[in-house]
Design a protein around this motif. Sequence first.
Motif, PDB file in Angstrom:
ATOM      1  N   TYR A 103      12.347  -7.091   5.889  1.00 14.67           N
ATOM      2  CA  TYR A 103      11.945  -5.714   5.594  1.00 14.67           C
ATOM      3  C   TYR A 103      12.887  -5.077   4.580  1.00 14.67           C
ATOM      4  O   TYR A 103      12.447  -4.349   3.674  1.00 14.67           O
ATOM      5  N   LEU A 104      14.196  -5.313   4.729  1.00  8.36           N
ATOM      6  CA  LEU A 104      15.167  -4.736   3.802  1.00  8.36           C
ATOM      7  C   LEU A 104      14.949  -5.258   2.389  1.00  8.36           C
ATOM      8  O   LEU A 104      15.063  -4.506   1.415  1.00  8.36           O
ATOM      9  N   LEU A 105      14.633  -6.535   2.269  1.00  4.21           N
ATOM     10  CA  LEU A 105      14.373  -7.120   0.950  1.00  4.21           C
ATOM     11  C   LEU A 105      13.138  -6.497   0.323  1.00  4.21           C
ATOM     12  O   LEU A 105      13.143  -6.121  -0.856  1.00  4.21           O
ATOM     13  N   ASN A 106      12.073  -6.374   1.100  1.00  4.34           N
ATOM     14  CA  ASN A 106      10.853  -5.749   0.587  1.00  4.34           C
ATOM     15  C   ASN A 106      11.078  -4.277   0.258  1.00  4.34           C
ATOM     16  O   ASN A 106      10.528  -3.752  -0.723  1.00  4.34           O
ATOM     17  N   MET A 107      11.883  -3.587   1.078  1.00  7.00           N
ATOM     18  CA  MET A 107      12.180  -2.185   0.818  1.00  7.00           C
ATOM     19  C   MET A 107      12.944  -2.035  -0.492  1.00  7.00           C
ATOM     20  O   MET A 107      12.691  -1.092  -1.265  1.00  7.00           O
ATOM     21  N   ALA A 108      13.878  -2.943  -0.744  1.00  4.63           N
ATOM     22  CA  ALA A 108      14.638  -2.884  -1.991  1.00  4.63           C
ATOM     23  C   ALA A 108      13.726  -3.094  -3.196  1.00  4.63           C
ATOM     24  O   ALA A 108      13.857  -2.407  -4.216  1.00  4.63           O
ATOM     25  N   VAL A 109      12.791  -4.039  -3.086  1.00  8.61           N
ATOM     26  CA  VAL A 109      11.833  -4.271  -4.177  1.00  8.61           C
ATOM     27  C   VAL A 109      10.968  -3.034  -4.407  1.00  8.61           C
ATOM     28  O   VAL A 109      10.742  -2.614  -5.549  1.00  8.61           O
ATOM     29  N   ALA A 110      10.485  -2.426  -3.311  1.00  8.96           N
ATOM     30  CA  ALA A 110       9.667  -1.215  -3.426  1.00  8.96           C
ATOM     31  C   ALA A 110      10.462  -0.080  -4.065  1.00  8.96           C
ATOM     32  O   ALA A 110       9.939   0.653  -4.924  1.00  8.96           O
ATOM     33  N   ASP A 111      11.722   0.081  -3.674  1.00  7.06           N
ATOM     34  CA  ASP A 111      12.549   1.143  -4.244  1.00  7.06           C
ATOM     35  C   ASP A 111      12.832   0.905  -5.722  1.00  7.06           C
ATOM     36  O   ASP A 111      12.885   1.852  -6.523  1.00  7.06           O
ATOM     37  N   ILE A 112      13.014  -0.369  -6.112  1.00  3.81           N
ATOM     38  CA  ILE A 112      13.237  -0.681  -7.530  1.00  3.81           C
ATOM     39  C   ILE A 112      12.012  -0.299  -8.357  1.00  3.81           C
ATOM     40  O   ILE A 112      12.120   0.355  -9.407  1.00  3.81           O
ATOM     41  N   LEU A 113      10.837  -0.720  -7.904  1.00  9.00           N
ATOM     42  CA  LEU A 113       9.603  -0.378  -8.624  1.00  9.00           C
ATOM     43  C   LEU A 113       9.393   1.134  -8.661  1.00  9.00           C
ATOM     44  O   LEU A 113       8.896   1.675  -9.654  1.00  9.00           O
ATOM     45  N   PHE A 114       9.780   1.803  -7.575  1.00  7.46           N
ATOM     46  CA  PHE A 114       9.612   3.254  -7.518  1.00  7.46           C
ATOM     47  C   PHE A 114      10.505   3.965  -8.537  1.00  7.46           C
ATOM     48  O   PHE A 114      10.039   4.821  -9.298  1.00  7.46           O
ATOM     49  N   VAL A 115      11.797   3.618  -8.568  1.00 13.36           N
ATOM     50  CA  VAL A 115      12.714   4.332  -9.467  1.00 13.36           C
ATOM     51  C   VAL A 115      12.414   4.017 -10.932  1.00 13.36           C
ATOM     52  O   VAL A 115      12.772   4.809 -11.815  1.00 13.36           O
ATOM     53  N   LEU A 116      11.753   2.895 -11.205  1.00 15.01           N
ATOM     54  CA  LEU A 116      11.393   2.573 -12.582  1.00 15.01           C
ATOM     55  C   LEU A 116      10.343   3.528 -13.144  1.00 15.01           C
ATOM     56  O   LEU A 116      10.162   3.601 -14.369  1.00 15.01           O
ATOM     57  N   THR A 117       9.643   4.267 -12.271  1.00 19.31           N
ATOM     58  CA  THR A 117       8.677   5.261 -12.747  1.00 19.31           C
ATOM     59  C   THR A 117       9.341   6.592 -13.091  1.00 19.31           C
ATOM     60  O   THR A 117       8.746   7.420 -13.796  1.00 19.31           O
ATOM     61  N   LEU A 118      10.553   6.814 -12.608  1.00 19.67           N
ATOM     62  CA  LEU A 118      11.202   8.115 -12.791  1.00 19.67           C
ATOM     63  C   LEU A 118      11.511   8.455 -14.251  1.00 19.67           C
ATOM     64  O   LEU A 118      11.419   9.633 -14.626  1.00 19.67           O
ATOM     65  N   VAL A 145       2.275   3.895  -4.372  1.00 21.52           N
ATOM     66  CA  VAL A 145       2.266   2.664  -3.573  1.00 21.52           C
ATOM     67  C   VAL A 145       3.660   2.355  -3.048  1.00 21.52           C
ATOM     68  O   VAL A 145       3.847   2.082  -1.854  1.00 21.52           O
ATOM     69  N   ASN A 146       4.643   2.403  -3.914  1.00 21.27           N
ATOM     70  CA  ASN A 146       5.982   2.001  -3.512  1.00 21.27           C
ATOM     71  C   ASN A 146       6.676   3.050  -2.659  1.00 21.27           C
ATOM     72  O   ASN A 146       7.480   2.711  -1.788  1.00 21.27           O
ATOM     73  N   PHE A 147       6.359   4.333  -2.878  1.00 23.32           N
ATOM     74  CA  PHE A 147       6.921   5.363  -2.010  1.00 23.32           C
ATOM     75  C   PHE A 147       6.372   5.199  -0.591  1.00 23.32           C
ATOM     76  O   PHE A 147       7.128   5.218   0.389  1.00 23.32           O
ATOM     77  N   ASN A 148       5.037   5.027  -0.465  1.00 23.13           N
ATOM     78  CA  ASN A 148       4.439   4.837   0.860  1.00 23.13           C
ATOM     79  C   ASN A 148       4.910   3.542   1.506  1.00 23.13           C
ATOM     80  O   ASN A 148       5.161   3.489   2.716  1.00 23.13           O
ATOM     81  N   CYS A 149       5.052   2.489   0.701  1.00 24.63           N
ATOM     82  CA  CYS A 149       5.506   1.203   1.237  1.00 24.63           C
ATOM     83  C   CYS A 149       6.929   1.321   1.775  1.00 24.63           C
ATOM     84  O   CYS A 149       7.243   0.795   2.847  1.00 24.63           O
ATOM     85  N   GLY A 150       7.788   2.019   1.050  1.00 23.57           N
ATOM     86  CA  GLY A 150       9.161   2.207   1.519  1.00 23.57           C
ATOM     87  C   GLY A 150       9.223   2.940   2.842  1.00 23.57           C
ATOM     88  O   GLY A 150       9.992   2.575   3.735  1.00 23.57           O
ATOM     89  N   MET A 151       8.375   3.958   2.986  1.00 25.63           N
ATOM     90  CA  MET A 151       8.344   4.720   4.231  1.00 25.63           C
ATOM     91  C   MET A 151       7.837   3.858   5.396  1.00 25.63           C
ATOM     92  O   MET A 151       8.378   3.890   6.507  1.00 25.63           O
ATOM     93  N   LEU A 152       6.789   3.077   5.161  1.00 21.68           N
ATOM     94  CA  LEU A 152       6.243   2.217   6.214  1.00 21.68           C
ATOM     95  C   LEU A 152       7.235   1.127   6.609  1.00 21.68           C
ATOM     96  O   LEU A 152       7.323   0.744   7.782  1.00 21.68           O
ATOM     97  N   LEU A 153       7.992   0.621   5.640  1.00 22.55           N
ATOM     98  CA  LEU A 153       9.000  -0.392   5.948  1.00 22.55           C
ATOM     99  C   LEU A 153      10.132   0.184   6.788  1.00 22.55           C
ATOM    100  O   LEU A 153      10.725  -0.530   7.613  1.00 22.55           O
ATOM    101  N   LEU A 154      10.441   1.473   6.615  1.00 18.23           N
ATOM    102  CA  LEU A 154      11.420   2.112   7.492  1.00 18.23           C
ATOM    103  C   LEU A 154      10.942   2.090   8.937  1.00 18.23           C
ATOM    104  O   LEU A 154      11.727   1.871   9.865  1.00 18.23           O
ATOM    105  N   ALA A 155       9.637   2.315   9.130  1.00 19.95           N
ATOM    106  CA  ALA A 155       9.068   2.240  10.477  1.00 19.95           C
ATOM    107  C   ALA A 155       9.166   0.819  11.024  1.00 19.95           C
ATOM    108  O   ALA A 155       9.466   0.616  12.205  1.00 19.95           O
TER     109      ALA A 155
END
Length: 369
Positions: free
Chosen positions: A77-92, A120-130
Amino acid sequence: MDMEPVTYDDPYDYNSTGDYVPDNDTSPCSLQEVREFSRLFVPVTYSLICVFGLLGNVLVVITFAFYKKAKSMTDVYLLNMAVADILFVLTLPFWAATHATGRWVFSNALCKLVKGIYAVNFNCGMLLLACVSLDRYIAIVQATKSFRLRSRTLVHRRAICLAVWAVSLLISVWTFIFNQKYTLQGSEVCEPRYRGVSEPIRWKLLMLGLQLLFGFFIPLVFMIFCYTFIVKTLVQAQNSKRRHKAIRVIIAVVLVFLACQVPHNMVLLVTAVNMGKMDRTCRGEKLMGYTENCAEVLAFLHCCLNPVLYAFVGQKFRSYFLRITKDLLCVRRRPKSPGFSCSRLHSETFVSKQNSETADNDNASSFTM
């Protein structure tokens, strides 16, 4: 979620920006000072979040890829969360440029893509926290059953992670559909547009509801439920030092989540309640504009804190991170000092690695608990 208040120039464009005339006033309400604040505040904060978010999450991915294999579901989950966060911050950077220039300078296709990736990546990050909360609950509270339960989940870990990404994509599909580039009050924007659909307010409320449900309430319910029972179990544990440390980490995780997400989601709730109302005051619109800017920055800051809270606080994960630092130091020093040998450096890290890995088992993870 856009950063500025709504306008009523177009009854179908509920996320539009600009000035408007309140019903109880004859003079237009100018939001220019809010836009000026956003033009200075947002690009700087988004750039900082992008840099630090990339740095922390890339280090997490490198650690898992080259130093520590994902041995537990929490690690997966942590690995997937890191990937989601990377894709997310690349949109900023796109949104930083938009706020700095006051217009969307990119194409319509990029508008849909950037908005979609963001959602997608913001929601994915939140679901991975769960998912992390649930996995820690199984490992600690259901310790007698955890080996069998988590062994099964590890077998199906790809399917579980694919399901999380699929759900995130499904609830974000409307972001790809409705967001588009169009001209509003002489300026090009990239925002949801509901022209041509029946009952646009209901569509907007549906999108806000999905964002609130999957981006806040579901992770919050899982975290409160799981961590409450985890703390109760840890209080009864024999190892008081490890117990107190784990409880402090849990409190930090929950408080940071609440501090980052509650303001942003309260803004979403207020936006949903005020949807379609025409009797808002100019002062209220300005206050809402400032609040939206600050609350969204807080929510985005969470992706920078995820590596610190969920990875680097773990003793084993920190040892692997130190190996990365030492190996990079070795590579940099070798060309400058021909007589320098990395053997001693690697032998030291090998000992720490052995000591760390001997403690690993099927229930272990890089999380402190």
